[in-house]
Design a protein around this motif. Structure first.
Motif, PDB file in Angstrom:
ATOM      1  N   LEU A  42       0.833  -1.192   0.000  1.00 55.43           N
ATOM      2  CA  LEU A  42       0.000   0.000   0.000  1.00 55.43           C
ATOM      3  C   LEU A  42       0.870   1.244   0.000  1.00 55.43           C
ATOM      4  O   LEU A  42       1.681   1.455   0.891  1.00 55.43           O
ATOM      5  N   MET A  43       0.717   2.047  -1.057  1.00 54.92           N
ATOM      6  CA  MET A  43       1.434   3.306  -1.161  1.00 54.92           C
ATOM      7  C   MET A  43       0.748   4.168  -2.199  1.00 54.92           C
ATOM      8  O   MET A  43       0.336   3.677  -3.239  1.00 54.92           O
ATOM      9  N   ALA A  44       0.625   5.443  -1.905  1.00 54.97           N
ATOM     10  CA  ALA A  44       0.002   6.370  -2.849  1.00 54.97           C
ATOM     11  C   ALA A  44       1.055   6.955  -3.770  1.00 54.97           C
ATOM     12  O   ALA A  44       2.235   6.995  -3.451  1.00 54.97           O
ATOM     13  N   GLY A  45       0.619   7.433  -4.938  1.00 55.64           N
ATOM     14  CA  GLY A  45       1.496   8.190  -5.832  1.00 55.64           C
ATOM     15  C   GLY A  45       2.428   7.354  -6.671  1.00 55.64           C
ATOM     16  O   GLY A  45       3.560   7.740  -6.901  1.00 55.64           O
ATOM     17  N   LEU A  46       1.977   6.202  -7.157  1.00 50.84           N
ATOM     18  CA  LEU A  46       2.818   5.351  -7.984  1.00 50.84           C
ATOM     19  C   LEU A  46       3.026   5.974  -9.353  1.00 50.84           C
ATOM     20  O   LEU A  46       2.099   6.466  -9.965  1.00 50.84           O
ATOM     21  N   GLY A  47       4.255   5.975  -9.852  1.00 49.49           N
ATOM     22  CA  GLY A  47       4.551   6.517 -11.167  1.00 49.49           C
ATOM     23  C   GLY A  47       6.000   6.290 -11.511  1.00 49.49           C
ATOM     24  O   GLY A  47       6.742   5.699 -10.750  1.00 49.49           O
ATOM     25  N   VAL A  48       6.421   6.778 -12.680  1.00 47.53           N
ATOM     26  CA  VAL A  48       7.797   6.584 -13.113  1.00 47.53           C
ATOM     27  C   VAL A  48       8.591   7.885 -13.157  1.00 47.53           C
ATOM     28  O   VAL A  48       9.729   7.896 -13.570  1.00 47.53           O
ATOM     29  N   GLN A  49       7.980   8.986 -12.740  1.00 47.20           N
ATOM     30  CA  GLN A  49       8.665  10.268 -12.820  1.00 47.20           C
ATOM     31  C   GLN A  49       9.931  10.267 -11.964  1.00 47.20           C
ATOM     32  O   GLN A  49       9.917   9.809 -10.842  1.00 47.20           O
ATOM     33  N   GLY A  50      11.004  10.739 -12.533  1.00 51.14           N
ATOM     34  CA  GLY A  50      12.247  10.873 -11.790  1.00 51.14           C
ATOM     35  C   GLY A  50      13.064   9.607 -11.660  1.00 51.14           C
ATOM     36  O   GLY A  50      14.051   9.589 -10.941  1.00 51.14           O
ATOM     37  N   GLN A  51      12.694   8.530 -12.329  1.00 50.58           N
ATOM     38  CA  GLN A  51      13.476   7.312 -12.240  1.00 50.58           C
ATOM     39  C   GLN A  51      14.783   7.451 -13.009  1.00 50.58           C
ATOM     40  O   GLN A  51      14.846   8.096 -14.035  1.00 50.58           O
ATOM     41  N   LYS A  52      15.820   6.807 -12.487  1.00 45.91           N
ATOM     42  CA  LYS A  52      17.125   6.765 -13.155  1.00 45.91           C
ATOM     43  C   LYS A  52      17.388   5.306 -13.516  1.00 45.91           C
ATOM     44  O   LYS A  52      17.381   4.430 -12.660  1.00 45.91           O
ATOM     45  N   ILE A  53      17.578   5.060 -14.803  1.00 44.43           N
ATOM     46  CA  ILE A  53      17.811   3.704 -15.301  1.00 44.43           C
ATOM     47  C   ILE A  53      19.253   3.643 -15.800  1.00 44.43           C
ATOM     48  O   ILE A  53      19.681   4.466 -16.597  1.00 44.43           O
ATOM     49  N   THR A  54      19.997   2.654 -15.308  1.00 45.09           N
ATOM     50  CA  THR A  54      21.407   2.537 -15.634  1.00 45.09           C
ATOM     51  C   THR A  54      21.723   1.118 -16.053  1.00 45.09           C
ATOM     52  O   THR A  54      21.260   0.155 -15.430  1.00 45.09           O
ATOM     53  N   ARG A  55      22.527   0.981 -17.111  1.00 47.77           N
ATOM     54  CA  ARG A  55      22.941  -0.360 -17.568  1.00 47.77           C
ATOM     55  C   ARG A  55      23.920  -0.951 -16.576  1.00 47.77           C
ATOM     56  O   ARG A  55      24.848  -0.270 -16.108  1.00 47.77           O
ATOM     57  N   LEU A  56      23.716  -2.222 -16.243  1.00 49.99           N
ATOM     58  CA  LEU A  56      24.637  -2.924 -15.357  1.00 49.99           C
ATOM     59  C   LEU A  56      25.835  -3.401 -16.170  1.00 49.99           C
ATOM     60  O   LEU A  56      25.694  -3.752 -17.345  1.00 49.99           O
ATOM     61  N   VAL A  57      26.982  -3.437 -15.555  1.00 51.95           N
ATOM     62  CA  VAL A  57      28.200  -3.860 -16.232  1.00 51.95           C
ATOM     63  C   VAL A  57      28.086  -5.326 -16.602  1.00 51.95           C
ATOM     64  O   VAL A  57      27.664  -6.158 -15.815  1.00 51.95           O
ATOM     65  N   ASP A  58      28.461  -5.636 -17.846  1.00 50.43           N
ATOM     66  CA  ASP A  58      28.378  -7.037 -18.328  1.00 50.43           C
ATOM     67  C   ASP A  58      29.470  -7.890 -17.745  1.00 50.43           C
ATOM     68  O   ASP A  58      30.493  -7.561 -17.389  1.00 50.43           O
TER      69      ASP A  58
END
Length: 193
Positions: free
Chosen positions: A177-193
């Motif tokens: 349970l949590m209010a305000g679900l969204g993707v705003q402000g997410q930082k997506i980074t590739r993991l080192v292979d």
């Protein structure tokens, strides 16, 4: 005005994101990391299958996609200051090939309380969206390509003929349970292979 509350908030945010993050440690052996990636890929494929089963829009959009980034489990928690984190897999448009492994993290500061776990899939419609993911400094949602968020049946009018965005994000399988679900402000980074 004192900067102490801001410093405390920043420290708490960093600790919360670290607690939520499931990023692979650099000290893992190659065998254990390969096992962890195989498990992540299996979980991501299962989460993608669940999305396709429950969203005709996602299935249709994926037919014209350049790639599909799936985070099978994103953990979000907050008490005034919040954070979220998880790991995911970028698949080719047909889902046959793994194109990379990624982490997602975010920090937020607003009136919030609770904890939640959910799946997130991002259908990347252009090769440029995939190229942006692979930049050294990562990809910040809200700073890059146009993202349209579909949550639990929203955006029913999106079809392969009306699509205009670079990325379509689907949030599904929520628990907690949590209010305000969204993707705003997410930082997506590739993991080192």
């Amino acid at each position: 005005m004192s900067l102490r509350p801001l410093r405390i908030a920043a420290l708490l945010s960093a600790l919360l994101v670290a607690a939520c993050s499931t990023t692979v440690s650099n000290t893992a052996s190659p065998a254990s990391e390969a096992t962890a990636r195989a498990q992540l890929e299996q979980a991501a494929r299962a989460a993608l299958g669940k999305l396709y089963l429950n969203s005709k829009n996602a299935t249709e959009l994926s037919t014209n996609a350049a790639g599909i980034l799936v985070f099978p489990s994103v953990v979000k928690a907050g008490l005034l200051i919040g954070g979220e984190g998880g790991k995911g897999v970028l698949f080719s448009a047909d889902g046959a090939k793994v194109l990379g492994y990624y982490s997602v993290a975010a920090v937020s500061c607003c009136l919030q309380v609770g904890a939640q776990d959910y799946s997130e899939a991002m259908i990347l419609m252009t090769p440029e969206a995939i190229q942006g993911l692979n930049k050294a400094d990562g990809w910040a949602v809200g700073m890059g390509p146009t993202v349209v968020v579909s949550n639990s049946g929203a955006a029913k009018d999106i079809t392969t003929t009306t699509e205009k965005a670079d990325v379509y994000a689907f949030i599904y399988g929520q628990s907690g349970l949590m209010a305000g679900l969204g993707v705003q402000g997410q930082k997506i980074t590739r993991l080192v292979d």
